[in-house]
Scaffold this motif. Sequence first.
Motif, PDB file in Angstrom:
ATOM      1  N   THR A  25       1.463 -11.859  -7.163  1.00 19.20           N
ATOM      2  CA  THR A  25       0.156 -11.838  -7.811  1.00 19.20           C
ATOM      3  C   THR A  25      -0.897 -11.976  -6.720  1.00 19.20           C
ATOM      4  N   VAL A  26      -1.792 -11.004  -6.652  1.00 16.47           N
ATOM      5  CA  VAL A  26      -2.839 -10.960  -5.642  1.00 16.47           C
ATOM      6  C   VAL A  26      -4.156 -11.345  -6.300  1.00 16.47           C
ATOM      7  N   GLU A  27      -4.925 -12.199  -5.619  1.00 16.06           N
ATOM      8  CA  GLU A  27      -6.252 -12.589  -6.086  1.00 16.06           C
ATOM      9  C   GLU A  27      -7.240 -12.326  -4.956  1.00 16.06           C
ATOM     10  N   ALA A  28      -8.398 -11.755  -5.283  1.00 17.68           N
ATOM     11  CA  ALA A  28      -9.432 -11.489  -4.284  1.00 17.68           C
ATOM     12  C   ALA A  28     -10.786 -11.924  -4.831  1.00 17.68           C
ATOM     13  N   SER A  31     -16.319 -15.365  -0.610  1.00 13.44           N
ATOM     14  CA  SER A  31     -16.406 -16.773  -0.247  1.00 13.44           C
ATOM     15  C   SER A  31     -17.430 -17.535  -1.076  1.00 13.44           C
ATOM     16  N   ASN A  32     -18.352 -16.840  -1.708  1.00 19.21           N
ATOM     17  CA  ASN A  32     -19.322 -17.501  -2.578  1.00 19.21           C
ATOM     18  C   ASN A  32     -18.763 -17.731  -3.984  1.00 19.21           C
ATOM     19  N   GLY A  33     -17.485 -17.336  -4.213  1.00 17.97           N
ATOM     20  CA  GLY A  33     -16.825 -17.535  -5.492  1.00 17.97           C
ATOM     21  C   GLY A  33     -16.892 -16.353  -6.438  1.00 17.97           C
ATOM     22  N   ARG A  34     -17.710 -15.362  -6.101  1.00 19.57           N
ATOM     23  CA  ARG A  34     -17.834 -14.182  -6.972  1.00 19.57           C
ATOM     24  C   ARG A  34     -16.533 -13.378  -6.938  1.00 19.57           C
ATOM     25  N   VAL A  35     -16.051 -12.982  -8.106  1.00 18.21           N
ATOM     26  CA  VAL A  35     -14.805 -12.214  -8.224  1.00 18.21           C
ATOM     27  C   VAL A  35     -15.024 -10.803  -7.698  1.00 18.21           C
ATOM     28  N   THR A  36     -14.051 -10.312  -6.960  1.00 16.63           N
ATOM     29  CA  THR A  36     -14.061  -8.939  -6.478  1.00 16.63           C
ATOM     30  C   THR A  36     -13.600  -8.047  -7.621  1.00 16.63           C
ATOM     31  N   GLN A  37     -14.487  -7.235  -8.153  1.00 17.98           N
ATOM     32  CA  GLN A  37     -14.150  -6.450  -9.337  1.00 17.98           C
ATOM     33  C   GLN A  37     -13.582  -5.082  -9.011  1.00 17.98           C
ATOM     34  N   GLU A  38     -13.768  -4.607  -7.804  1.00 18.54           N
ATOM     35  CA  GLU A  38     -13.233  -3.305  -7.417  1.00 18.54           C
ATOM     36  C   GLU A  38     -12.632  -3.396  -6.031  1.00 18.54           C
ATOM     37  N   GLY A  39     -11.563  -2.677  -5.829  1.00 16.82           N
ATOM     38  CA  GLY A  39     -10.949  -2.637  -4.515  1.00 16.82           C
ATOM     39  C   GLY A  39      -9.545  -2.093  -4.591  1.00 16.82           C
ATOM     40  N   ASP A  40      -9.025  -1.756  -3.437  1.00 17.74           N
ATOM     41  CA  ASP A  40      -7.660  -1.261  -3.318  1.00 17.74           C
ATOM     42  C   ASP A  40      -6.778  -2.337  -2.710  1.00 17.74           C
ATOM     43  N   VAL A  41      -5.573  -2.441  -3.230  1.00 13.87           N
ATOM     44  CA  VAL A  41      -4.560  -3.346  -2.696  1.00 13.87           C
ATOM     45  C   VAL A  41      -3.474  -2.479  -2.079  1.00 13.87           C
ATOM     46  N   ARG A  42      -3.226  -2.683  -0.795  1.00 10.96           N
ATOM     47  CA  ARG A  42      -2.131  -1.998  -0.110  1.00 10.96           C
ATOM     48  C   ARG A  42      -1.049  -3.030   0.180  1.00 10.96           C
ATOM     49  N   VAL A  43       0.195  -2.673  -0.110  1.00 15.41           N
ATOM     50  CA  VAL A  43       1.322  -3.554   0.137  1.00 15.41           C
ATOM     51  C   VAL A  43       2.194  -2.893   1.192  1.00 15.41           C
ATOM     52  N   LEU A  44       2.361  -3.590   2.313  1.00 17.05           N
ATOM     53  CA  LEU A  44       3.173  -3.076   3.416  1.00 17.05           C
ATOM     54  C   LEU A  44       4.383  -3.989   3.607  1.00 17.05           C
ATOM     55  N   ASP A  45       5.479  -3.414   4.069  1.00 19.18           N
ATOM     56  CA  ASP A  45       6.656  -4.234   4.340  1.00 19.18           C
ATOM     57  C   ASP A  45       6.526  -4.875   5.717  1.00 19.18           C
ATOM     58  N   LEU A  50       3.828   1.372   4.482  1.00 17.74           N
ATOM     59  CA  LEU A  50       3.175   1.272   3.182  1.00 17.74           C
ATOM     60  C   LEU A  50       4.203   1.396   2.070  1.00 17.74           C
ATOM     61  N   GLN A  51       4.232   0.402   1.182  1.00 18.30           N
ATOM     62  CA  GLN A  51       5.147   0.403   0.044  1.00 18.30           C
ATOM     63  C   GLN A  51       4.460   0.926  -1.224  1.00 18.30           C
ATOM     64  N   THR A  52       3.214   0.508  -1.432  1.00 18.08           N
ATOM     65  CA  THR A  52       2.483   0.934  -2.617  1.00 18.08           C
ATOM     66  C   THR A  52       1.000   0.620  -2.448  1.00 18.08           C
ATOM     67  N   THR A  53       0.184   1.306  -3.212  1.00 13.69           N
ATOM     68  CA  THR A  53      -1.254   1.047  -3.278  1.00 13.69           C
ATOM     69  C   THR A  53      -1.639   0.984  -4.753  1.00 13.69           C
ATOM     70  N   LEU A  54      -2.468   0.015  -5.116  1.00 19.84           N
ATOM     71  CA  LEU A  54      -2.948  -0.079  -6.477  1.00 19.84           C
ATOM     72  C   LEU A  54      -4.368  -0.628  -6.491  1.00 19.84           C
ATOM     73  N   ARG A  55      -5.029  -0.535  -7.626  1.00 17.05           N
ATOM     74  CA  ARG A  55      -6.411  -1.000  -7.774  1.00 17.05           C
ATOM     75  C   ARG A  55      -6.430  -2.443  -8.265  1.00 17.05           C
ATOM     76  N   LEU A  56      -7.439  -3.185  -7.822  1.00 17.90           N
ATOM     77  CA  LEU A  56      -7.674  -4.504  -8.390  1.00 17.90           C
ATOM     78  C   LEU A  56      -8.110  -4.358  -9.837  1.00 17.90           C
ATOM     79  N   GLN A  57      -7.738  -5.298 -10.660  1.00 17.52           N
ATOM     80  CA  GLN A  57      -8.212  -5.362 -12.039  1.00 17.52           C
ATOM     81  C   GLN A  57      -9.636  -5.931 -12.030  1.00 17.52           C
ATOM     82  N   PRO A  58     -10.391  -5.770 -13.102  1.00 20.00           N
ATOM     83  CA  PRO A  58     -11.762  -6.298 -13.143  1.00 20.00           C
ATOM     84  C   PRO A  58     -11.868  -7.811 -12.909  1.00 20.00           C
ATOM     85  N   GLY A  60     -10.309  -9.303 -10.543  1.00 22.85           N
ATOM     86  CA  GLY A  60     -10.032  -9.532  -9.127  1.00 22.85           C
ATOM     87  C   GLY A  60      -8.576  -9.780  -8.798  1.00 22.85           C
ATOM     88  N   THR A  61      -7.674  -9.420  -9.700  1.00 18.37           N
ATOM     89  CA  THR A  61      -6.249  -9.642  -9.473  1.00 18.37           C
ATOM     90  C   THR A  61      -5.464  -8.335  -9.521  1.00 18.37           C
TER      91      THR A  61
END
Length: 101
Positions: A25-28, A31-45, A50-58, A60-61
């Motif tokens: 489970t990834v959380e982004a 530093s001011n506490g605001r949730v990251t609502q958009e972004g790409d998550v890359r998972v590397l071994d 690169l194993q997979t890429t997916l979008r953050l949920q609204p 921030g997870t």
Amino acid sequence: MLAAPIGAAAHQLVVFASVDCEAVTVEAKFSNGRVTQEGDVRVLDGDNTLQTTLRLQPDGTARVPLADLDHSGGLVIEVDTGSHDNYWIVTPEDIARKCGS
């Protein structure tokens, strides 16, 4: 007159990844506490393949099933919002500890 350094108002992206025996489970957030609502998550071994890429949920997870990954050498979780990026390392020991092996 007081002047703040140029970067003083900038915020850093904070990435955290936790693992259970089924998924990472990834959380982004900033530093001011605001949730990251958009972004790409890359998972590397552990070899930086690169194993997979997916979008953050609204909220921030993102949830990445371990069954879909080669996690034997650990994982590097990278989050990129387009203007900020950071990463978290999940070691093989982290995974083994959560899976009871």
